[in-house]
Design a protein around this motif. Structure first.
Motif, PDB file in Angstrom:
ATOM      1  N   GLY A   1      44.098  41.460  57.278  1.00 49.08           N
ATOM      2  CA  GLY A   1      43.170  40.991  58.296  1.00 49.08           C
ATOM      3  C   GLY A   1      43.038  39.489  58.275  1.00 49.08           C
ATOM      4  O   GLY A   1      43.931  38.759  57.836  1.00 49.08           O
ATOM      5  N   ASN A   2      41.897  39.014  58.769  1.00 45.83           N
ATOM      6  CA  ASN A   2      41.613  37.587  58.852  1.00 45.83           C
ATOM      7  C   ASN A   2      40.332  37.280  58.086  1.00 45.83           C
ATOM      8  O   ASN A   2      39.475  38.152  57.918  1.00 45.83           O
ATOM      9  N   ALA A   3      40.209  36.037  57.634  1.00 49.37           N
ATOM     10  CA  ALA A   3      39.029  35.648  56.880  1.00 49.37           C
ATOM     11  C   ALA A   3      38.808  34.153  57.030  1.00 49.37           C
ATOM     12  O   ALA A   3      39.665  33.417  57.552  1.00 49.37           O
ATOM     13  N   THR A   4      37.667  33.691  56.548  1.00 47.83           N
ATOM     14  CA  THR A   4      37.293  32.292  56.653  1.00 47.83           C
ATOM     15  C   THR A   4      37.076  31.697  55.264  1.00 47.83           C
ATOM     16  O   THR A   4      37.041  32.417  54.262  1.00 47.83           O
ATOM     17  N   MET A   5      36.886  30.389  55.237  1.00 47.80           N
ATOM     18  CA  MET A   5      36.562  29.714  53.989  1.00 47.80           C
ATOM     19  C   MET A   5      35.287  30.284  53.374  1.00 47.80           C
ATOM     20  O   MET A   5      35.197  30.457  52.153  1.00 47.80           O
ATOM     21  N   THR A   6      34.302  30.581  54.221  1.00 48.25           N
ATOM     22  CA  THR A   6      33.042  31.132  53.723  1.00 48.25           C
ATOM     23  C   THR A   6      33.267  32.458  53.012  1.00 48.25           C
ATOM     24  O   THR A   6      32.646  32.742  51.974  1.00 48.25           O
TER      25      THR A   6
ATOM     26  N   GLY B   1      32.442  32.876  49.128  1.00 48.86           N
ATOM     27  CA  GLY B   1      31.490  33.940  48.804  1.00 48.86           C
ATOM     28  C   GLY B   1      32.019  34.863  47.729  1.00 48.86           C
ATOM     29  O   GLY B   1      31.271  35.303  46.842  1.00 48.86           O
ATOM     30  N   ALA B   2      33.326  35.155  47.785  1.00 53.63           N
ATOM     31  CA  ALA B   2      33.925  36.017  46.761  1.00 53.63           C
ATOM     32  C   ALA B   2      33.890  35.344  45.387  1.00 53.63           C
ATOM     33  O   ALA B   2      33.644  35.997  44.364  1.00 53.63           O
ATOM     34  N   VAL B   3      34.136  34.021  45.353  1.00 53.07           N
ATOM     35  CA  VAL B   3      34.092  33.298  44.079  1.00 53.07           C
ATOM     36  C   VAL B   3      32.653  33.221  43.567  1.00 53.07           C
ATOM     37  O   VAL B   3      32.403  33.347  42.359  1.00 53.07           O
ATOM     38  N   GLU B   4      31.698  33.019  44.467  1.00 54.33           N
ATOM     39  CA  GLU B   4      30.287  33.019  44.053  1.00 54.33           C
ATOM     40  C   GLU B   4      29.888  34.364  43.446  1.00 54.33           C
ATOM     41  O   GLU B   4      29.218  34.423  42.405  1.00 54.33           O
ATOM     42  N   ASP B   5      30.288  35.444  44.101  1.00 53.66           N
ATOM     43  CA  ASP B   5      29.970  36.775  43.585  1.00 53.66           C
ATOM     44  C   ASP B   5      30.565  36.984  42.192  1.00 53.66           C
ATOM     45  O   ASP B   5      29.928  37.566  41.302  1.00 53.66           O
ATOM     46  N   ALA B   6      31.796  36.517  42.011  1.00 53.08           N
ATOM     47  CA  ALA B   6      32.473  36.738  40.731  1.00 53.08           C
ATOM     48  C   ALA B   6      31.908  35.863  39.620  1.00 53.08           C
ATOM     49  O   ALA B   6      31.871  36.271  38.464  1.00 53.08           O
ATOM     50  N   SER B   7      31.451  34.667  39.972  1.00 57.48           N
ATOM     51  CA  SER B   7      30.994  33.724  38.958  1.00 57.48           C
ATOM     52  C   SER B   7      29.491  33.739  38.741  1.00 57.48           C
ATOM     53  O   SER B   7      28.999  33.290  37.699  1.00 57.48           O
TER      54      SER B   7
ATOM     55  N   GLY C   1      37.412  36.169  41.928  1.00 63.85           N
ATOM     56  CA  GLY C   1      37.066  35.910  43.324  1.00 63.85           C
ATOM     57  C   GLY C   1      38.273  35.970  44.233  1.00 63.85           C
ATOM     58  O   GLY C   1      38.201  36.495  45.349  1.00 63.85           O
ATOM     59  N   VAL C   2      39.396  35.426  43.775  1.00 65.70           N
ATOM     60  CA  VAL C   2      40.629  35.486  44.563  1.00 65.70           C
ATOM     61  C   VAL C   2      41.036  36.935  44.814  1.00 65.70           C
ATOM     62  O   VAL C   2      41.362  37.331  45.944  1.00 65.70           O
ATOM     63  N   ARG C   3      41.024  37.748  43.766  1.00 66.64           N
ATOM     64  CA  ARG C   3      41.422  39.156  43.909  1.00 66.64           C
ATOM     65  C   ARG C   3      40.492  39.902  44.875  1.00 66.64           C
ATOM     66  O   ARG C   3      40.956  40.695  45.701  1.00 66.64           O
ATOM     67  N   LYS C   4      39.208  39.651  44.775  1.00 66.33           N
ATOM     68  CA  LYS C   4      38.241  40.303  45.675  1.00 66.33           C
ATOM     69  C   LYS C   4      38.502  39.885  47.121  1.00 66.33           C
ATOM     70  O   LYS C   4      38.471  40.712  48.037  1.00 66.33           O
ATOM     71  N   HIS C   5      38.750  38.606  47.326  1.00 63.87           N
ATOM     72  CA  HIS C   5      39.011  38.102  48.679  1.00 63.87           C
ATOM     73  C   HIS C   5      40.249  38.766  49.272  1.00 63.87           C
ATOM     74  O   HIS C   5      40.228  39.224  50.426  1.00 63.87           O
ATOM     75  N   LEU C   6      41.320  38.829  48.493  1.00 61.62           N
ATOM     76  CA  LEU C   6      42.553  39.438  48.989  1.00 61.62           C
ATOM     77  C   LEU C   6      42.370  40.924  49.263  1.00 61.62           C
ATOM     78  O   LEU C   6      42.892  41.464  50.253  1.00 61.62           O
TER      79      LEU C   6
END
Length: 845
Positions: free
Chosen positions: A410-415, A419-425, A399-404
């Motif tokens: 750019g910019n991003a939020t907690m959501t 969301g990236a961790v949810e997708d990965a897990s 999830g961390v790698r997907k988020h990065l």
């Protein structure tokens, strides 16, 4: 105009995009001001509309928008309106800016040892406009071209790679898109050490007077830097994106460090000028790893708005400890996290100023800074550690790698991150987020057991949430049965409800100590039953696992902090067990915590001299147990020096006679002895003068101020008070040094009435503190200057009045709230445990 509102930032971001900054800084105009000439390109989605530019200048020479002049007098309250925008726009602002002494903006410091001047930029949180005009919000990122004019004997560096183009002329390479609060320039006659790793140029910079110390320590700093790079490259799957990597150890820095891409700034006390312990080395290594983690999380992907600042810091905090534990020689990193960072965070989370990790309102930039605390760092990192345990480490990292990758530059939020961790897990994090991120306070955890003939017949882990926020929070934790200091059985639990059965314990002999959270994996206050509590002293001496010892100490400190355990009992256990502690972080930090928060604070007045003697004697016994040349001996000697009332010993040590070998010749240790002697009234100002004459360094100057402020005389306190609040113009560090010494030694000499008289004056002067020392430094100043040794209800009442006063800033009120909470806890301990003296006063001999 106050701090930037979130609604204003959203409106501006919806209207414009910034395409680039071209910035020229002239640092060769004298010691007071510098020139700032910036040209900004930006586009507008609604031609004809208006927006505003942030400018905090000493004076504005000219402003032009698309070639047309804008009246410089139109700059009001740090803003200038830009009207009639085109689709493509260029604005130029030429201004004179003032160097600052509060650790923000472009800070200029003078090294008293050689008179040399040093400059560094600290654009966080909203200080960027005092360096250059800009659209100052985190989601308007843009590339930067920077040129600097500086004295010819200075070196210059910044975010981009630097080239010297002529005498005193420097040009920095164009950067990838940066948020304004990451922009920095560092300039001065810095000493420099260079290296290279995996194609990345590395530089370390420090004041010239510390150049010899840097040469001695460069290999250690570079080693940790290289190890961290290798670990993050492997972990994130994205190469470091900022070209070169400079680390500037700068003077008078408010924070531990700042993650400016390509040009990290760190406080220069991390380049040790004398003797130092493994704990100090670890702290430096951990800080290096923390700031490097930001190069990906925070810099490469930046928060949309300041309410997600916690995620930047929580992530870097978590990754730094993970990195130092797994990639460096500091395998005790999680022990240090538990005793240092979590103890800090627990104090905040148990106080009235607590707040959720996420979702705390940040309607403006300034309000975000008030939540920049032990919740954002320690509790947030603990939550991420829990998240990795909850979904599995590989899913978490995916999830961390997907988020990065998804939000690169750019910019991003907690959501976005969750969301990236949810997708990965493949797991929903809705309930987890509510429990961990959107609620506040510390859960209590305890083991409820029934036994027959020494055998456990029933066992349940009981989780009790705080009354003010009774949300259900899942915990992944270990539970150990400890006998003779050894964990005879360990159970991994996922406690998702108020009571969780532990069938693994049923049918087993009842161990002397049943220890929930035995690996310190979760965030909770461990409540021990009386049988377990009776066994902790033997376990602390015998347990080979430092995490077991950490978890016991966490339970003891938390019990005293919440009024469950008599603080005198904690001191007694410390006196027996501390000399045998072998992990430096646990030993060193614990010694500082007990010394600072127990005698004359949590421990009632009539027992405090005995408590202080117990702590002192623990230091003496440790000196007898360890090699006198070892870092452990240095830590023990520091504890003795801070607690002894033996004037003869202090005089010998001040003269560098009879010190442990580890402290021999160390000027900083000498100053610690002098400060203690001063607070006890064993020496006077003339004697401090003689010590100061042999140490003209910046560190020596600050130590001199602390010692003078600690003298228990009417004239010394009057002098110190005038330094803090009179006509003197102190830097942020100088003000903090005087504040730290002012109430030192209260209760151990005859200055009680003298100091009590300054308590009311402290609260009356608070509205001026941010103007004198800056917002960031003011919060530290309030904690240091608070009359924390005057444990009286009247002081608590005065603090509550000051907290309610609109004359004080939000940051000052927040610091007051935390200081008041400490006072209230001391008053509670005195009420519950202070009826009679329980221990005799030890004597020195």
């Amino acid at each position: 105009m106050g701090s930037l509102l979130r609604t204003e930032a959203q409106e501006r971001a919806a209207l414009i995009d910034v395409t680039g900054y071209d910035l020229a800084l002239d640092l060769d105009q004298g010691e007071e001001t510098f020139g700032s000439d910036v040209t900004i390109g930006f586009t507008c989605r609604e031609p004809g509309a208006s927006t505003f530019l942030d400018v905090d200048a000493e004076s504005v020479t000219s402003i032009t928008l698309n070639g047309e002049p804008v009246d410089p007098a139109s700059v009001q309250d740090r803003r200038v309106n830009l009207a009639g925008l085109a689709t493509d726009n260029t604005v130029r602002v030429v201004a004179q800016m003032r160097y600052r002494q509060d650790g923000e903006g472009l800070h200029r410091a003078v090294d008293p040892e050689d008179g040399k001047h040093y400059v560094y930029g600290m654009a966080f949180l909203d200080a960027g406009p005092s360096i250059f005009a800009c659209f100052d919000q985190p989601d308007l990122k843009a590339p930067y071209d920077v040129r600097v004019r500086a004295p010819q004997d200075w070196v210059v560096a910044g975010n981009g790679a630097v080239e010297r183009t002529g005498p005193g002329q420097w040009t920095l390479a164009t950067t990838p898109p940066l948020a304004t609060y990451f922009v920095t320039v560092c300039a001065g006659p810095y000493a420099v050490e260079t290296d290279e790793h995996d194609g990345i140029p590395l530089g370390i910079y420090v004041r010239a007077s510390l150049g010899d110390r840097l040469r001695e320590q460069r290999d250690d700093i570079f080693e940790v830097t290289k190890q961290s790079f290798d670990y993050y490259h492997q972990l994130f799957g994205i190469r470091y994106p900022w070209g070169k990597y400079d680390q500037f150890f700068v003077p008078e820095f408010n924070a531990g460090a700042m993650e400016n891409p390509g040009c990290v700034t760190l406080r220069d006390t991390y380049v040790f000028r004398g003797a130092h312990t493994r704990t100090q080395l670890f702290t430096r290594a951990n800080t290096i790893a923390h700031e490097m983690a930001h190069m990906w999380f925070g810099d490469l992907v930046t928060m949309q708005w300041w309410d997600d600042l916690w995620l930047n810091e929580s992530f870097a905090e978590y990754m730094a400890h993970r990195t130092t534990a797994e990639a460096t020689r500091y395998d005790e990193a999680w022990v240090d996290f538990g005793i240092t960072r979590k103890t800090w965070g627990y104090g905040v989370d148990r106080s009235p100023s607590t707040h959720p990790i996420a979702g705390a309102p940040a309607p403006d930039a300034e309000s975000a800074l008030t939540n920049f605390d032990g919740i954002s760092y320690a509790k947030g990192a603990s939550a991420l550690r829990q998240l990795a345990a909850y979904v599995g480490d590989e899913a978490f990292l995916s999830g961390v790698r997907k988020h990065l990758s998804d939000h690169r530059f750019g910019n991003a939020t907690m959501t976005d991150f969750l969301g990236a961790v949810e997708d990965a897990s493949g797991r929903s994090l809705v309930d987890w987020t509510q429990g961990w991120l959107r609620s506040s306070g510390v859960d209590d955890i305890r083991l409820d057991v029934e036994q027959r003939d020494g055998t456990i017949t029933r066992a349940e882990l009981v989780v009790t949430p705080p009354q003010d926020d009774p949300v259900t929070r899942s915990h992944v934790l270990d539970l150990a049965a400890v006998e003779g200091g050894v964990a005879t059985g360990t159970v991994r639990l996922h406690a998702a409800s108020a009571r969780t059965e532990v069938p693994e314990l049923v049918g087993t002999p009842r161990a002397a100590l049943l220890l929930p959270n035995s690996s310190d994996l979760t965030w909770a206050t461990t409540v021990l039953d009386e049988q377990s509590l009776a066994a902790v002293q033997d376990a602390l001496v015998a347990a080979p696992d430092p995490l077991i010892r950490l978890s016991i100490w966490s339970a003891l400190l938390g019990g005293a902090d919440t009024g469950r355990i008599d603080p005198r009992r904690v001191v007694q256990i410390f006196g027996v067990c501390w000399p045998h502690e072998t992990v430096s972080s646990l030993s060193d930090v614990l010694g500082g915590l007990v010394r600072a928060f127990y005698p004359y604070r949590l421990v009632p007045q009539h027992d405090s001299a005995a408590a202080l003697a117990t702590i002192r004697d623990a230091g003496r016994r440790k000196l007898e147990l360890v090699d006198g040349a070892s870092p452990a001996a240095l830590a023990a000697a520091r504890l003795v020096a801070a607690t002894t009332s033996d004037a003869e010993l202090l005089a010998r040590w001040a003269a560098d006679e009879g010190r442990p070998t580890a402290a021999s010749g160390d000027k900083d240790f000498g100053w610690a002895v002098v400060r203690r002697s001063a607070s006890m009234g064993h020496l006077d100002g003339a004697q401090i003068d003689r010590v100061a004459s042999a140490d003209s360094s910046m560190s020596g100057h600050l130590s001199e101020l602390r010692a003078r402020a600690a003298l228990p005389t009417e004239s010394a306190k009057a002098w110190a008070w005038n330094q803090l609040y009179g006509e003197s113009k102190l830097s942020n560090y100088e003000g903090l040094a005087v504040a730290e010494g002012f109430f030192d030694g209260y209760g151990e000499n005859d200055a009680t009435e003298l100091l009590r008289g300054y308590a009311d004056r402290f609260f009356a002067e608070l509205p001026e503190v941010p103007q004198r020392y800056g917002d960031m430094a003011a919060e530290k100043f309030v904690i240091a200057a608070f009359p924390h040794r005057v444990i009286e209800p009247a002081v608590a009442d005065a603090a509550r009045t000051a907290i309610a006063s609109p004359d004080n800033t939000a940051g000052v009120r927040r610091s007051l709230t935390d200081a008041l909470d400490r006072l209230d806890r001391a008053l509670l301990a005195h009420q519950r445990f202070g009826a009679t003296a329980s221990t005799p006063v030890a004597t020195e001999g």
